[in-house]
Design an enzyme around this catalytic site. Structure first.
Site, mmCIF file in Angstrom:
data_model
loop_
_atom_site.group_PDB
_atom_site.id
_atom_site.type_symbol
_atom_site.label_atom_id
_atom_site.label_comp_id
_atom_site.label_asym_id
_atom_site.label_seq_id
_atom_site.Cartn_x
_atom_site.Cartn_y
_atom_site.Cartn_z
ATOM 1 N N THR A 109 38.394 44.341 46.943
ATOM 2 C CA THR A 109 39.643 44.489 47.695
ATOM 3 C C THR A 109 40.643 45.252 46.826
ATOM 4 O O THR A 109 40.606 45.136 45.588
ATOM 5 C CB THR A 109 40.202 43.116 48.123
ATOM 6 N N PRO B 163 36.808 47.160 40.356
ATOM 7 C CA PRO B 163 35.608 47.701 41.008
ATOM 8 C C PRO B 163 34.954 48.871 40.267
ATOM 9 O O PRO B 163 33.773 49.146 40.473
ATOM 10 C CB PRO B 163 36.134 48.144 42.382
ATOM 11 N N CYS C 240 38.600 43.034 42.186
ATOM 12 C CA CYS C 240 39.775 43.549 42.886
ATOM 13 C C CYS C 240 40.570 44.490 41.996
ATOM 14 O O CYS C 240 40.364 44.546 40.788
ATOM 15 C CB CYS C 240 40.652 42.396 43.387
ATOM 16 N N CYS C 241 41.453 45.240 42.641
ATOM 17 C CA CYS C 241 42.320 46.185 41.951
ATOM 18 C C CYS C 241 41.478 47.270 41.263
ATOM 19 O O CYS C 241 40.657 47.918 41.896
ATOM 20 C CB CYS C 241 43.214 45.442 40.966
ATOM 21 N N ILE C 242 41.621 47.450 39.950
ATOM 22 C CA ILE C 242 40.889 48.478 39.222
ATOM 23 C C ILE C 242 39.492 48.025 38.817
ATOM 24 O O ILE C 242 38.621 48.848 38.492
ATOM 25 C CB ILE C 242 41.682 48.923 37.967
#
Length: 259
Positions: A230, A171, A167-169
């Site tokens: 996400t 990925p 999630c967030c950065i």
């Protein structure tokens, strides 16, 4: 004040770690469904793991009946940020594993010991630590390098056909290591500041990944690669929306384990 608390309480305070600290980790005491590894990158959004994201992941895993073990690489942080000022603390240095232990309430293991044989899935919370300590993305962008153990874990879980949540950065890690992986960091335009890190979507494409536009409350499931992502704090929004999006990610990760 300590005198009023009684001898047992005062004795516990003097110890480096309270007895039976593992008892606080109910998910680690007995198997309850899927065995999930959570990989941390320090403690604090600007130089480590985003704490709200880590907590949300752990809450949703607990509700999903998962058995959780937390890991972190035993390496120095890229730098230390004074979170009250948002600026680097030049004279300080910290270890990623040691800092991650704050979130794990002491129950943390070196990432070098994480294997697919012991877990059904792995999840990476966000925070700048993913771009600074788990990789060099914060400095090098599309030309970044990924920590050796992080790269190994991603490749091993992918090869084993076991789900990976990010999630967030974070990925960007999958985009770099797993060529062609579909991920999301939300929208591709800033939209007046609602998506301040929208430029990351372009970087994901340059890394070799495929970016899919999603809302903050949604998760994208790459069924072929079993990668679930996400946006989380890539979006400027209320905390409960981020919590719900992380819940969607965790739910889909657990579903892909088949347990």
């Amino acid at each position: 004040m300590l005198a009023a608390c009684g001898p047992p309480f005062r004795a516990a305070l003097r110890r480096a770690a309270p007895p039976g600290i593992a008892a606080f980790h109910s998910s680690s005491r007995r198997p309850r469904g899927a065995r999930v590894a959570v990989v941390l990158s320090g403690c604090g959004v600007y130089d480590g793991t985003e704490i709200h994201e880590a907590s949300a992941i752990l809450v949703h895993l607990s509700r999903g009946g998962a058995e959780v073990q937390m890991y972190a690489p035993d390496v120095p942080q890229m730098h230390v940020v004074d979170h009250s000022k948002g600026q680097p603390a030049e004279a300080e240095s910290r270890n990623v594993l040691v800092e991650s232990a704050r979130i794990a309430r002491g129950k943390i293991t070196s990432l070098a010991k994480l294997t697919t044989a012991d877990h059904d899935a792995v999840i990476f919370p966000g925070g700048f630590g993913a771009a600074k300590n788990l990789s060099t993305f914060a400095v090098d962008g599309k030309d970044c390098k990924v920590n050796r153990e992080v790269e190994r874990v991603l490749k091993d879980f992918h090869k084993a056909g076991k789900p990976i949540g990010l999630c967030c950065i974070s990925p960007v890690l999958a985009a770099k290591v797993l060529s062609g992986a579909e991920v999301t960091v939300g929208h591709e335009e800033e939209e007046g500041g609602k998506w301040p890190y929208a430029g990351t979507a372009g970087a994901i494409k340059e890394l070799g990944g495929k970016h899919c536009v999603k809302e903050v409350t949604e998760a994208h499931v790459d069924t072929k690669n079993k990668v679930v992502t996400t946006p989380a704090f890539m979006c400027e929004t209320e905390l409960h929306h981020i919590f719900d999006g992380i819940g969607a990610m965790v739910k889909n990760v657990l579903k892909l384990t088949g347990k």
